[in-house]
Design an enzyme around this catalytic site. Structure first.
Site, PDB file in Angstrom:
ATOM      1  N   ILE A 252       0.825  -1.208   0.000  1.00  0.00           N
ATOM      2  CA  ILE A 252       0.000   0.000   0.000  1.00  0.00           C
ATOM      3  C   ILE A 252       0.857   1.256   0.000  1.00  0.00           C
ATOM      4  O   ILE A 252       0.584   2.209  -0.726  1.00  0.00           O
ATOM      5  CB  ILE A 252      -0.951  -0.012   1.211  1.00  0.00           C
TER       6      ILE A 252
ATOM      7  N   ASN B 183       1.724   5.506   6.826  1.00  0.00           N
ATOM      8  CA  ASN B 183       1.321   4.171   6.375  1.00  0.00           C
ATOM      9  C   ASN B 183       2.071   3.041   7.069  1.00  0.00           C
ATOM     10  O   ASN B 183       1.589   1.913   7.098  1.00  0.00           O
ATOM     11  CB  ASN B 183       1.525   4.055   4.861  1.00  0.00           C
TER      12      ASN B 183
ATOM     13  N   SER C  98      -7.098   1.045   9.372  1.00  0.00           N
ATOM     14  CA  SER C  98      -7.717  -0.214   8.962  1.00  0.00           C
ATOM     15  C   SER C  98      -9.162  -0.263   9.436  1.00  0.00           C
ATOM     16  O   SER C  98      -9.508   0.322  10.469  1.00  0.00           O
ATOM     17  CB  SER C  98      -6.959  -1.396   9.578  1.00  0.00           C
TER      18      SER C  98
ATOM     19  N   GLN D  87      -5.549 -11.091  16.031  1.00  0.00           N
ATOM     20  CA  GLN D  87      -4.956  -9.773  15.814  1.00  0.00           C
ATOM     21  C   GLN D  87      -5.391  -8.776  16.888  1.00  0.00           C
ATOM     22  O   GLN D  87      -5.725  -7.633  16.587  1.00  0.00           O
ATOM     23  CB  GLN D  87      -5.310  -9.253  14.422  1.00  0.00           C
TER      24      GLN D  87
ATOM     25  N   TYR E 119      -3.127  -5.668  16.960  1.00  0.00           N
ATOM     26  CA  TYR E 119      -3.313  -4.924  15.715  1.00  0.00           C
ATOM     27  C   TYR E 119      -4.624  -4.150  15.733  1.00  0.00           C
ATOM     28  O   TYR E 119      -4.648  -2.939  15.462  1.00  0.00           O
ATOM     29  CB  TYR E 119      -3.287  -5.892  14.530  1.00  0.00           C
TER      30      TYR E 119
ATOM     31  N   LYS F 262      -5.010  -0.044  15.746  1.00  0.00           N
ATOM     32  CA  LYS F 262      -5.683   0.678  14.670  1.00  0.00           C
ATOM     33  C   LYS F 262      -6.883   1.470  15.200  1.00  0.00           C
ATOM     34  O   LYS F 262      -7.208   2.543  14.676  1.00  0.00           O
ATOM     35  CB  LYS F 262      -6.113  -0.294  13.571  1.00  0.00           C
TER      36      LYS F 262
END
Length: 253
Positions: A19, A92, A145, A156, A159, A163
């Site tokens: 990305i 990013n 995300s 996750q 994660y 996010k």
């Protein structure tokens, strides 16, 4: 010719691949000078630099840890020394390991939070200071995300939590920086076909299930995110700030 970002200097963190690379290339195609970034000066980062330069844009490669204040200071100073101005930042850089919840260690939790939540804070603060000191408006875009809004995978936990923090950081930073003419928004990718999640997508039934739950019926491509980022870097989004733009084919709808 696309000149929406002409005479703009933009940093894209985590742009060695996937990305981030797509965002860097699309910004360059829109006329920006682009500083590409990787944690290390890897061959992949060099490939991104060459891909950006192939568009005809001026580019610079910087490397360092976005969660380390000294590295952040050094990288931003290099960009300012080379280009003399900063107009945009795309946060990013990110990590997303798959680990069973009961097996996650404190060190693993801290490592994910450092890159995904602390990193955008440090980079945004330093870049915003440069913009304010120069009296220049600016654009900041956090690539977060949909996992910051929806618990997508029980493996996750760090994660998804990181996010979620990055999404809320986006909103609060927009409040803090609006009076300086700096917009802060986030792009929330759905499932994108990248090398990072290729192993997960290769598992039996995973891709089919995601596509079945996506109104547009397909996985995302890196350029789907790149195009959204260019919009948020441009004057077309001048009255958009604090927004969380899900680019996910309608998955969380």
């Amino acid at each position: 010719m696309d000149d929406r970002l002409a005479d703009k200097t933009i940093i894209v963190t985590g742009s060695s691949r996937g990305i981030g690379r797509a965002c860097a290339i699309r910004c360059a195609e829109a006329g920006a000078r682009v500083a590409v970034h990787g944690r290390t000066a890897s061959p992949a980062l060099q490939e991104t630099l060459e891909a950006v330069e192939a568009t005809g844009a001026t580019a610079l490669a910087v490397d360092g840890d976005v969660s380390a204040p000294a590295d952040v200071e050094r990288m931003v100073a290099r960009v300012l020394a080379r280009f003399g101005q900063l107009d945009g930042l795309v946060n990013n850089a990110g990590v997303g390991p798959f680990i069973d919840f009961l097996e996650v260690t404190e060190a693993e939790w801290d490592a994910v939070m450092a890159v995904n939540a602390k990193g955008p804070f440090l980079m945004t603060q330093r870049v915003a200071r440069a913009m304010v000191e120069a009296g220049r408006p600016g654009r900041i875009c956090n690539v977060t995300s949909i996992s910051g809004l929806k618990a997508t995978d029980p493996r996750q936990v760090p994660y998804c939590a990181s996010k979620g923090a990055a999404n809320m950081f986006t909103k609060v930073a927009a409040l803090a920086l609006g009076r300086h003419g700096i917009t802060v928004n986030a792009v929330l990718p759905g499932t994108i076909e990248t090398d990072i999640n290729r192993q997960m997508l290769a598992q039996e039934g995973v891709t089919v299930a995601i596509e079945a739950g996506t109104p547009l019926g397909r996985l995302g491509e890196v350029d789907d995110i790149g195009h959204a980022v260019v919009y948020l870097m441009s004057e077309e989004s001048r009255w958009v700030t604090g927004a969380l733009l899900a680019v996910d084919g309608g998955f969380i709808a």
